[in-house]
Design an enzyme around this catalytic site. Sequence first.
Site, PDB file in Angstrom:
ATOM      1  N   ASP A 266       1.641  -7.440  -7.953  1.00 17.43           N
ATOM      2  CA  ASP A 266       0.477  -6.596  -8.183  1.00 17.43           C
ATOM      3  C   ASP A 266      -0.820  -7.350  -7.909  1.00 17.43           C
ATOM      4  O   ASP A 266      -1.013  -8.479  -8.376  1.00 17.43           O
ATOM      5  CB  ASP A 266       0.490  -6.101  -9.640  1.00 17.43           C
ATOM      6  N   GLU A 303       0.647  -6.707  -3.010  1.00 21.39           N
ATOM      7  CA  GLU A 303      -0.360  -5.652  -3.007  1.00 21.39           C
ATOM      8  C   GLU A 303      -1.729  -6.307  -3.054  1.00 21.39           C
ATOM      9  O   GLU A 303      -1.987  -7.160  -3.906  1.00 21.39           O
ATOM     10  CB  GLU A 303      -0.211  -4.719  -4.212  1.00 21.39           C
TER      11      GLU A 303
END
Length: 620
Positions: A266, A303
């Site tokens: 993330d 990401e």
Amino acid sequence: MVASGWRMESGATVLEEGVQFRLWAPKSKAASVLILSGKAAGTVPMQPEGKGYYSVTVPGVMDGDRYLFQLESGKAYPDPFSRHQPDGVHESSQVVDPGLFTWTDEGWQGIPLVDYRIYEIHVGTFTREGTFEAVIEHLDYLVELGVSAVELMPVSQCPGTRNWGYDGVYHFAPQHSYGGPDGLRRLVNACHRKGLAVLLDVVYNHFGPEGCYLDEFGPYFTDKYRTPWGRAVNLDGADSDPVLEYFLSNAGYWINEFHFDGLRLDAVDWIFDQTPKPLLRRLADEVHRHRERLGRRIYLFAENDTNDVRLINSPEKCGFGLDAQWCDNFHHALRALLTGETTGYYEDFGQFAQLQKAFSEAFVYTGEYSRYRRRRHGGPTERHPGFQFVVFSQNHDQVGNRKCGDRLSATLPLNQLLLAASAVILSPYLPLLFMGEEYGERAPFHYFIDHGDPELAEQVRKGKQEEHPSGVCEGEIPDPSAEETYLESKVNVGTPKEGEQAVILAFYKKLFSLRSSLPALRVFQRDGMEVSGLPEQKVLFLRRWTEADAVLCLFSFSNIQQEVPLSLPAGSWERVLESSALEWRGPGEEAPERIEAGNGGHQETVRINPFSVVVYSAKL
């Protein structure tokens, strides 16, 4: 059984002679383990190892026994490496023996990266029950849909029973309300038996604000940096080596004890590490080491929205060596062109040429000035193959961070929904779907929490009111802490689909079938494709080829029917899909069913309907 050659060094580890408890607590001059249940219950002093570590092996402790770590202050806390928090983030940890689970995925070696077709799931809202076990009932549905990999949003233990997962504070403990570690193992095991790879979204840039007691043990955090979600993790300051090992161990834990096929990292742009070999590079090395040792295809996805190709560049090119990265630019270009939205980061998008660039280069901003950021943004993709980029028309962020969590299906008509699906699945990238989009789910996906601290819940509510830059919402933005906000977000995958939803589902299956059956749609190298467009007519052409096969996709983003010039290489071109066909509730096909192109190629004018896609396939 747990893969041989790997063992977690900290936390509670079951051995033949008992359970070894190991803790890093440099802020305390002494530590004990409080065994709260079982025949070995009692307080056991831990022995110092040096450099802030304490350990002790306690005979008689078994799987299921509860424990806490007590520090010199007399206060006791859950284990930072806890494998299970059955009563939540504030209560005792539970000993877990991973060797007691019987795996039946022998021979599973994963799938090649080029074959990844990802389906993103939030475990709590994917089913009525909201558990790992309940997901298993729908795996046949996913296989029939045509996806090849399931990606789970974060499952680390969070406060309460409902959360997106990004407030996790026990990164080794699967959420108790989902079914804990055994439930997660059963899900991964079942996926592999169906031929599905499983990815896990992990959060290494911050910890949640409630139930995080890491500061009591050691310098896990730093004030040198700041994230949008609170204090940054100490990865490059004094005493940061054990913090680094925490995350490296976590990656190995999911791969070895849960058989995950990959991790999605993330928001890596908020992982701060200025050392010569930062965490991202070490994670890539660690994951690839497990890949070689286990003989399984295991991948690392990143990401970020910085358009930085160094993430996937090899170490020889001064990169981090990750396997693939998400491509937000593709989403923004597609969505802004379809919806006309110009708020927030969509301010930078909305031009047809930008989507054309996204198809040809993945990144739209490769050093150009961004009005939204008020500076230059991004860098070139350096002709990396398409399978190193993950694209989507929806995901948890791009839906859930809207004011009312509205999906594309809430506002776009059928023909545009089919066009969006085509752009993603027929693209030269790895497609990702967000649960429910494959049939036009109308339920919103809100942001939701279940914090026990009313003050903290109020802070989150106010924060979400202030931050939402996109979407239109009549009335108040849903309260993140209200249970009905969570319940409204549940999807209805298991119900029979009728009407428009049945059409959308059948169309998604058709797209995945084409992606599997047409060799040219599995070409990802830049020298095997050509992207061109007619900006004024808003028609995009994508041609991909092998030595023997070719595919031509025509995407019309215009709101009128029009004729477009078509130039085809030699071959017999057969129309294999037209989204405006009657079976897709369109006005009917307009493009020729077959085009014969001689040795010198062929020029023809083709009529194409508004917001539609036409696909031709040829043997060369």
